[in-house]
Design an enzyme around this catalytic site. Structure first.
Site, mmCIF file in Angstrom:
data_model
loop_
_atom_site.group_PDB
_atom_site.id
_atom_site.type_symbol
_atom_site.label_atom_id
_atom_site.label_comp_id
_atom_site.label_asym_id
_atom_site.label_seq_id
_atom_site.Cartn_x
_atom_site.Cartn_y
_atom_site.Cartn_z
ATOM 1 N N GLY A 7 85.704 46.719 16.671
ATOM 2 C CA GLY A 7 85.994 45.892 17.837
ATOM 3 C C GLY A 7 84.783 45.056 18.190
ATOM 4 N N ARG A 10 83.716 40.359 22.981
ATOM 5 C CA ARG A 10 82.483 39.982 23.672
ATOM 6 C C ARG A 10 81.576 41.171 23.955
ATOM 7 N NH1 ARG A 10 82.151 36.258 29.187
ATOM 8 N NH2 ARG A 10 79.931 35.805 29.059
ATOM 9 N N MET A 11 82.149 42.230 24.559
ATOM 10 C CA MET A 11 81.311 43.379 24.919
ATOM 11 C C MET A 11 80.875 44.156 23.691
ATOM 12 S SD MET A 11 81.929 46.008 28.025
ATOM 13 C CE MET A 11 80.696 47.197 28.519
ATOM 14 N N SER A 121 79.424 50.726 31.621
ATOM 15 C CA SER A 121 79.361 49.707 32.663
ATOM 16 C C SER A 121 78.189 48.776 32.380
ATOM 17 C CB SER A 121 79.191 50.355 34.040
ATOM 18 O OG SER A 121 79.164 49.380 35.063
ATOM 19 N N LYS A 173 83.696 57.229 34.739
ATOM 20 C CA LYS A 173 83.814 55.766 34.718
ATOM 21 C C LYS A 173 85.032 55.307 35.516
ATOM 22 C CE LYS A 173 82.859 51.518 33.331
ATOM 23 N NZ LYS A 173 84.079 50.760 33.383
ATOM 24 N N ASN A 177 84.789 52.760 38.705
ATOM 25 C CA ASN A 177 85.513 51.509 38.879
ATOM 26 C C ASN A 177 86.332 51.497 40.167
ATOM 27 O OD1 ASN A 177 84.428 50.987 36.373
ATOM 28 N ND2 ASN A 177 86.270 49.973 35.624
ATOM 29 N N GLU A 180 83.955 50.589 42.761
ATOM 30 C CA GLU A 180 83.689 49.154 42.594
ATOM 31 C C GLU A 180 84.762 48.317 43.288
ATOM 32 O OE1 GLU A 180 84.398 46.560 38.774
ATOM 33 O OE2 GLU A 180 82.541 47.717 38.540
#
Length: 301
Positions: A7, A10-11, A121, A173, A177, A180
């Protein structure tokens, strides 16, 4: 260390590049040729198939998955498993539901393969600032991968850690979130109040900059808000539509299951859902009810 990355979005590509910068060899696979080409330009040894990826890594192999949560993770496991051997390890760095993680950990354990869940994160800033890593899984397997986690984190000894057994990383996580969501909603509401108070002509970007230093509400989210308001004070061209990627919903569901009151997180999720209603039937009915019981005027479309 040597690591395989599945994968290269972008990240995933950013994480791979950070590892390369820190002296690690990364072999990467992505089904999209453009993603592979871009990753190769950033120092990743991109290959065209998962078979090539496995063949390029020495045993015991370490694979890091950055694929969408849900079925894509299970499909990736199905494709990789026949090529793996006991002693190998797979890290799921995506936002999987911790209940899926528990199931996958047991499946891989039956083959002698460590399944490590890593709640990640840092977003687009992780490449330069480092990632916050909440890790669940076998203690010995996590320790073996310490050089990888240390390289991805803000510093070798901060911003990461094993928080518990399999599932604990993704659970932490998920709650991260959910928190967040609540923090973002509070900032959004506060700035909306100031924006509506036209008497004072407040410069919201200036207020945000002031709050960034010494204020009890300072945070990285405030820093990012200040950046956004500085570039576009009226947020022109931005539609009032807020997506959610699932973790907030899971957090609310978990709170209900555990009999924990979590009104702020819950309401912040509901506000995101409300943002998507271009033609709210509920609001129409509210207006109709006010007209029925009190004769209040109805605004026509």
């Amino acid at each position: 260390m040597e690591l395989g990355m599945v994968g290269l979005g972008r990240m995933g590509a950013n994480m791979a590049e950070r590892l390369v910068r820190n002296g690690h060899r990364v072999v990467g696979f992505d089904p999209g040729a453009p993603a592979r080409e871009q990753a190769a330009a950033r120092g990743v040894e991109a290959v065209a198939s998962q078979a090539e990826l496995i063949a390029a890594l020495p045993s015991p192999r370490t694979l890091w998955l950055m694929v969408p949560a849900g079925d894509p993770v299970d499909r990736t496991i199905d494709e990789l498993l026949p090529r793996l051997a006991a002693g190998d390890a797979i890290v799921d760095g995506g936002n999987s539901n911790y209940k899926d993680t528990l199931r996958r950990a047991q499946r891989l354990a039956d083959h002698g393969i460590a399944w490590i869940d890593c709640g990640t994160s840092g977003g687009v800033w992780g490449l330069s600032e480092g990632y916050s890593l909440m890790i669940g899984g076998d203690e010995a397997a996590v320790e073996r991968l310490r050089p990888i986690f240390s390289a991805l984190a803000p510093t070798p000894d901060s911003g990461w850690g094993r928080v518990g057994p399999s599932g604990a990383g993704h659970f932490a996580k998920m709650v991260h979130n959910g928190i967040e969501y609540g923090m973002m909603q509070a900032y959004a509401e506060g700035f909306a109040i100031m924006q509506r108070k036209t008497d004072f002509g407040l410069d919201l970007g200036q207020v945000a900059q002031i709050w960034r230093h010494g204020s009890v509400v300072r945070s990285w989210l405030l820093d990012l808000s200040a950046n956004a308001l500085g570039r576009n004070p009226q947020l022109d061209g931005i539609a009032p539509y807020v997506a959610d990627s699932g973790e907030g919903r899971w957090t609310v569901a978990e709170a209900i299951d555990l009999d924990v009151s979590a009104p702020v997180i819950t309401l912040s999720l509901l506000e995101r859902l409300r943002s998507r209603e271009d033609d709210s039937f509920a609001d129409k009915l509210l207006a109709a009810m006010r007209n029925e019981f009190g004769g209040h005027a109805i605004r026509k479309t």
